[in-house]
Design a protein around this motif. Structure first.
Motif, short mmCIF file in Angstrom:
data_model
loop_
_atom_site.label_atom_id
_atom_site.label_comp_id
_atom_site.label_asym_id
_atom_site.label_seq_id
_atom_site.Cartn_x
_atom_site.Cartn_y
_atom_site.Cartn_z
N PHE A 228 0.87 -1.17 -0.01
CA PHE A 228 0.01 0.01 -0.08
C PHE A 228 0.74 1.18 -0.13
N SER A 229 1.98 1.18 0.83
CA SER A 229 2.72 2.35 0.99
C SER A 229 3.78 2.40 -0.24
N LEU A 230 4.16 1.53 -0.91
CA LEU A 230 5.34 1.42 -1.78
C LEU A 230 4.30 2.23 -3.28
N SER A 231 3.05 1.54 -3.37
CA SER A 231 2.28 2.48 -4.48
C SER A 231 1.93 3.47 -4.20
N MET A 232 1.97 4.07 -2.97
CA MET A 232 1.41 5.55 -2.71
C MET A 232 2.49 6.31 -2.93
N ARG A 233 3.83 5.94 -2.58
CA ARG A 233 4.95 6.48 -2.83
C ARG A 233 5.06 6.99 -4.27
N VAL A 234 4.82 5.86 -5.32
CA VAL A 234 5.00 6.31 -6.71
C VAL A 234 3.87 7.27 -7.00
N PHE A 235 2.89 7.00 -6.87
CA PHE A 235 1.85 8.29 -7.27
C PHE A 235 1.79 9.40 -6.79
N ASN A 236 2.30 9.39 -5.52
CA ASN A 236 2.54 10.60 -4.64
C ASN A 236 3.69 11.70 -5.29
N ILE A 237 4.87 11.04 -5.60
CA ILE A 237 5.74 11.89 -6.16
C ILE A 237 5.50 12.11 -7.85
N ALA A 238 4.64 11.24 -8.55
CA ALA A 238 4.20 11.63 -9.84
C ALA A 238 3.11 12.66 -9.83
N ILE A 239 2.20 12.70 -8.67
CA ILE A 239 1.23 13.68 -9.10
C ILE A 239 1.96 15.16 -8.55
N ASN A 240 2.47 15.12 -7.87
CA ASN A 240 3.22 16.52 -7.01
C ASN A 240 4.04 16.98 -8.30
N THR A 241 4.93 16.00 -8.86
CA THR A 241 5.58 16.62 -10.19
C THR A 241 4.75 17.25 -11.44
N GLN A 242 3.68 16.48 -11.48
CA GLN A 242 2.53 17.15 -12.39
C GLN A 242 1.99 18.57 -11.87
N ALA A 243 1.77 18.60 -10.53
CA ALA A 243 1.19 19.81 -9.97
C ALA A 243 2.17 20.97 -10.23
N ILE A 244 3.31 20.77 -9.90
CA ILE A 244 4.58 21.77 -10.07
C ILE A 244 4.62 22.04 -11.54
N THR A 245 4.56 20.87 -12.48
CA THR A 245 4.72 21.42 -13.85
C THR A 245 3.64 22.28 -14.22
N LEU A 246 2.42 22.01 -13.79
CA LEU A 246 1.11 22.99 -14.16
C LEU A 246 1.44 24.19 -13.68
N GLN A 247 1.74 24.16 -12.37
CA GLN A 247 1.88 25.69 -11.73
C GLN A 247 2.85 26.50 -12.75
N LYS A 248 4.00 25.91 -12.90
CA LYS A 248 4.95 26.71 -13.96
C LYS A 248 4.38 27.16 -15.19
N GLN A 249 3.65 26.27 -15.86
CA GLN A 249 2.96 26.49 -17.24
C GLN A 249 1.74 27.62 -17.05
N THR A 250 0.90 27.78 -15.89
CA THR A 250 0.05 28.67 -15.68
C THR A 250 0.54 30.02 -15.01
N ASP A 251 1.68 30.11 -14.36
CA ASP A 251 2.38 31.04 -13.56
C ASP A 251 1.68 31.71 -12.56
N LYS A 252 0.76 30.51 -11.86
CA LYS A 252 -0.20 31.01 -10.77
C LYS A 252 0.21 30.01 -9.67
N LYS A 253 -0.05 30.60 -8.36
CA LYS A 253 0.29 29.47 -7.17
C LYS A 253 -0.86 28.95 -6.95
N ILE A 254 -0.85 27.62 -7.44
CA ILE A 254 -2.10 26.46 -7.51
C ILE A 254 -1.48 25.19 -6.51
#
Length: 368
Positions: A94-120
């Motif tokens: 459970f924790s191993l899979s959570m680690r994989v998607f947590n890093i992936a989703i936070n990377t997506q969020a930061i990429t999107l924040q840079k694209q929109t230039d807004k604090k989201i």
């Protein structure tokens, strides 16, 4: 992406709000429960190199979806675990899979924040906390209706599996990061070290509250509906994350760290010194508000690294968070067994205060 943040919090709180049920069903004392909980951070630590490699090698939506599907399946098996050994094995995956998607989703969020230039980014983490609130509220309803844990977790698992298949097509595409410097062993990078320590102490508080707030309300405060403390903690965490971007704009990042530390310390001490319903509820709400901004705020700072890609920088920072999770919940179990659960919560207050000197060292280094 918003749906995955929401469901991540929903799944996580569905499991953690059932910890008192699991403790009773498997007849575990505090130290034994602490040992069982060790499987999660150890698994996350083992899975960290895999997570960092996946988000730098593939589009992040792929490890995100696979990790979330596996996590949803493992959630169902938590309720079916017949023994502590079986529970450890399930929590490991459970924790191993959570680690994989947590890093992936936070990377997506930061990429999107840079694209929109807004604090989201804070709002995305607010959705995680909102999912957590809904998960706890759902658990509270089922507990009051005497619904058993197994059907509860099976329902949550089924919802998550269907949602993953539907929402996958809407995730960011073509976000494979350009190559930057690889991790090399040696003298710690001060940039990563200070941010990592901020995440570490926040994780000690946050992880400990996730795992032990229900038991605190059950055994120390003496509430039959033991999810009340966890619910108020998550509610104020969500509130804080939805307005954290505005708070940061008003106070500045350095002051926000100090403000967070003050709230964590004061809230924990209030719950310890006055362990009755309303003081504990107010105290837990302050802790939720205080911890909320630290991790998303630190992840954004990590994404500004000149040395590492956002995915790799976050992966390195998350290592410290995993160690915090490794130390926090089990430490509370062992301290509670040796002294008392109320005394063990003092460690959260100390961890909160540590945000002040570490953040000051980080910004002093940045201003040179």
């Amino acid at each position: 992406m918003s749906l995955f943040f929401f469901l991540s919090g929903f799944n996580f709180s569905s499991w953690t709000s059932r910890i008192p049920t699991i403790k009773s069903a498997l007849d575990l004392n505090e130290a034994e429960l602490g040992s069982v909980l060790l499987s999660m951070p150890i698994s996350s630590l083992i899975g960290l190199p895999l997570s960092g490699w996946l988000v730098s090698k593939f589009e992040t939506r792929k490890p995100l979806a696979v990790g979330f599907l596996l996590n949803s399946v493992m959630l169902a098996f938590i309720g079916l675990a017949p023994s502590p050994v079986a529970l450890v094995a399930v929590l490991f995956m459970f924790s191993l899979s959570m680690r994989v998607f947590n890093i992936a989703i936070n990377t997506q969020a930061i990429t999107l924040q840079k694209q929109t230039d807004k604090k989201i980014n804070g709002s995305f983490h607010g959705l995680w906390s909102t999912g957590g609130i809904v998960g706890i509220a759902f658990t509270t309803l089922l507990v009051s209706l005497k619904v058993e844990m197994v059907p509860h977790l099976l329902i949550v698992s089924a919802i998550s599996l269907v949602a993953t298949v539907v929402a996958y097509q809407y995730l960011l595409r073509h976000d494979v990061a350009p190559a930057k410097s690889k991790v090399r062993f040696g003298k710690p990078d001060p940039f990563i070290l200070y941010l990592g320590l901020l995440v570490f102490f926040s994780a000690v508080c946050e992880g400990g509250m996730f795992d032990w707030s229900g038991i605190y309300f059950q055994e120390v405060v003496g509430e039959e509906v033991f999810t009340a403390g966890y619910l108020i903690f998550m509610s104020f965490m969500a509130l804080s994350r939805f307005i954290s971007d505005k708070i940061i704009d008003a106070l500045g990042v350095p002051t926000t760290y100090v403000f967070s530390a003050f709230l964590i310390f004061t809230g924990i001490m209030l719950a310890i010194l006055f362990p009755t319903f309303w003081p504990a509820m107010i105290g837990f709400s302050m802790v939720g508000f205080g911890t909320a901004s630290v991790i998303p705020m630190t992840y954004v700072l990590a994404g500004t690294s000149d040395k590492y890609t956002p995915g790799m920088a976050i992966s390195l920072i998350v290592t410290f968070g995993i160690v915090g999770m490794l130390i926090g919940p089990p430490m509370i179990g062992y301290l509670a067994h040796a002294f008392s659960l109320k005394v063990s919560f003092i460690s959260f207050a100390v961890a909160g205060l540590m945000l002040i000197p570490i953040s000051k060292l980080f910004f002093k280094m940045q201003n040179r």
